[in-house]
Write a protein that holds these residues in place. Sequence first.
Motif, mmCIF file in Angstrom:
data_model
loop_
_atom_site.group_PDB
_atom_site.id
_atom_site.type_symbol
_atom_site.label_atom_id
_atom_site.label_comp_id
_atom_site.label_asym_id
_atom_site.label_seq_id
_atom_site.Cartn_x
_atom_site.Cartn_y
_atom_site.Cartn_z
ATOM 1 N N GLU A 1 0.817 -1.215 0.000
ATOM 2 C CA GLU A 1 0.000 0.000 0.000
ATOM 3 C C GLU A 1 0.850 1.264 0.000
ATOM 4 N N LYS B 1 -8.254 -4.029 -5.837
ATOM 5 C CA LYS B 1 -9.014 -3.757 -4.611
ATOM 6 C C LYS B 1 -8.194 -2.938 -3.615
ATOM 7 N N LYS C 1 -7.430 0.876 -5.666
ATOM 8 C CA LYS C 1 -8.552 1.798 -5.902
ATOM 9 C C LYS C 1 -8.621 2.900 -4.855
ATOM 10 N N LYS C 2 -7.980 2.676 -3.707
ATOM 11 C CA LYS C 2 -7.960 3.690 -2.658
ATOM 12 C C LYS C 2 -7.132 4.903 -3.077
ATOM 13 N N TYR C 3 -6.134 4.684 -3.934
ATOM 14 C CA TYR C 3 -5.216 5.749 -4.333
ATOM 15 C C TYR C 3 -5.427 6.169 -5.792
ATOM 16 N N ASN D 1 -7.994 6.909 -7.373
ATOM 17 C CA ASN D 1 -9.383 7.187 -7.002
ATOM 18 C C ASN D 1 -10.000 8.220 -7.934
#
Length: 499
Positions: A126, A192, A195-197, A199
């Motif tokens: 991450e 999965k 997608k947080k970054y 975005n």
Amino acid sequence: MWKHFLSRLPKKSLKSESLDSGRGNSGSHGPNATSNLGPGRPNNAPRRTSSVVFPASVIAGIEPLISFKDVPNSEKMNLFISKLSLCCVDFDFKDPTKNVAEKELKRATLFELLDFVSSNPPKFSEPAILAMCKTCAVNLFRGFPPNYRSSNSHHTSENDDDEPTFDPAWPHLQIVYDLLLKFVTSSSLEAKVAKKYINHQFILKLLDLFDSEDPRERDCLKAILHRIYGKFMVHRPFIRKSISNVFYRVVFESEKHNGIAELLEIFGSVVTGFALPLKEEHKIFLSRALIPLHKPKSLGIYFQQLSYCVTQFIEKDPKLASTVIRGLLKYWPITNTQKEVMFLSELEEILEAINMAEFQKVMVPLFWRIGCCINSYHFQVAERALFLWNNDQIVNLIAHNRHVILPIIFPAVETNAQNHWNHAVQNLSLNVRRMFSEMDDVLFLACHSHYKEEQEKINLDDEKRKEAWEQLETAASLRPPVAGNIAVLVTPLATSITC
């Protein structure tokens, strides 16, 4: 030299770095950890801290200039982050004599990163994903200077052939784009987690870059956004909506955007993957975004891509053909002959795919407009309209509905055959006239007779109008000259003239 370069990186306090120590990532160390990085580096050497653009990452004891092959696998992800941090220093590329050594070091580091991402690395952690996104943001996301062509949309048609503007920083930008593309398509990147970054905000920044004047940059962006759309299913509705918003701004505000062709290419491939029956969202996009894109003067820049998207919709759902034709008739370019030729070309593609029921819904206004194009004094418009009769599918549609179409189109064809100034248009009109005669001789003769009657009425009206004006001129010449402020009586003869 490299120490001077590294010293330009802003430092964070250890307190802020320790915020990430509890993440438990397999490739990260705590604030007080050290690493054995091979000969020549003592364990008590000062540690390189993270740049402020990486608020959630920790780079513990990793020297960015070390090669990936010189560190164990457990440290490679930390070295990856450290090298990304090194590449966050920005330079002025307008002056090629400034920071030459530093620029070359950054370029070499970017190539190292590209080779690492391409070599099937372990799963990206991450912090590594965050560092990658931040590096791309620092290097790629920027505002474009005001451009004369972009700000003067009413001059668009005259400047379409101007040379594009090339970014002097492209040798570095290209490597960053290639790195981002390899990163997005890498099997080591889990959607999965990423997608947080990668975005919505990241995607919007990428879309803003499509307005770049550099066509090389737009091609890279096209490939990257297409890959993001394919890999991150959760972002697909947002990407479609954001592209729609770009189209709306072009249609209703600016009428100019450098990346419309590339965005339409992306959407053209997206349409082919739509499931049937089409969702209402997709039909709304066709009617509110794609069809109005025929309106701007800059249509010629992206016409092929737009036409492809529209025909893809019709192939998916043939019932949309009549909707598209009505939209084309609504935005028909009455005074722009170049756009008229484009519209006629697109109409031919649509009529090749239309079914009989949809054709009958629009054939009356459609052939009324085609008749106007046939009578155009611009020979290219008239030729392109008459070329429709070279298409067997269109001739078949006309033949089955000849009792409606022939009376509409016959006067235009007959007028051209007799009076048009261009010999090629005259010959094409005679060929179409012959086709009508062979198609239905009785109907042809009836239309011809009606045309002659209408022409006789028009000629008679012209004669009456000419006689009325001659009488008026004669009456005016017999009157004495008017002197002073004398009122003039208007005779009933003048009021009886019809126009």
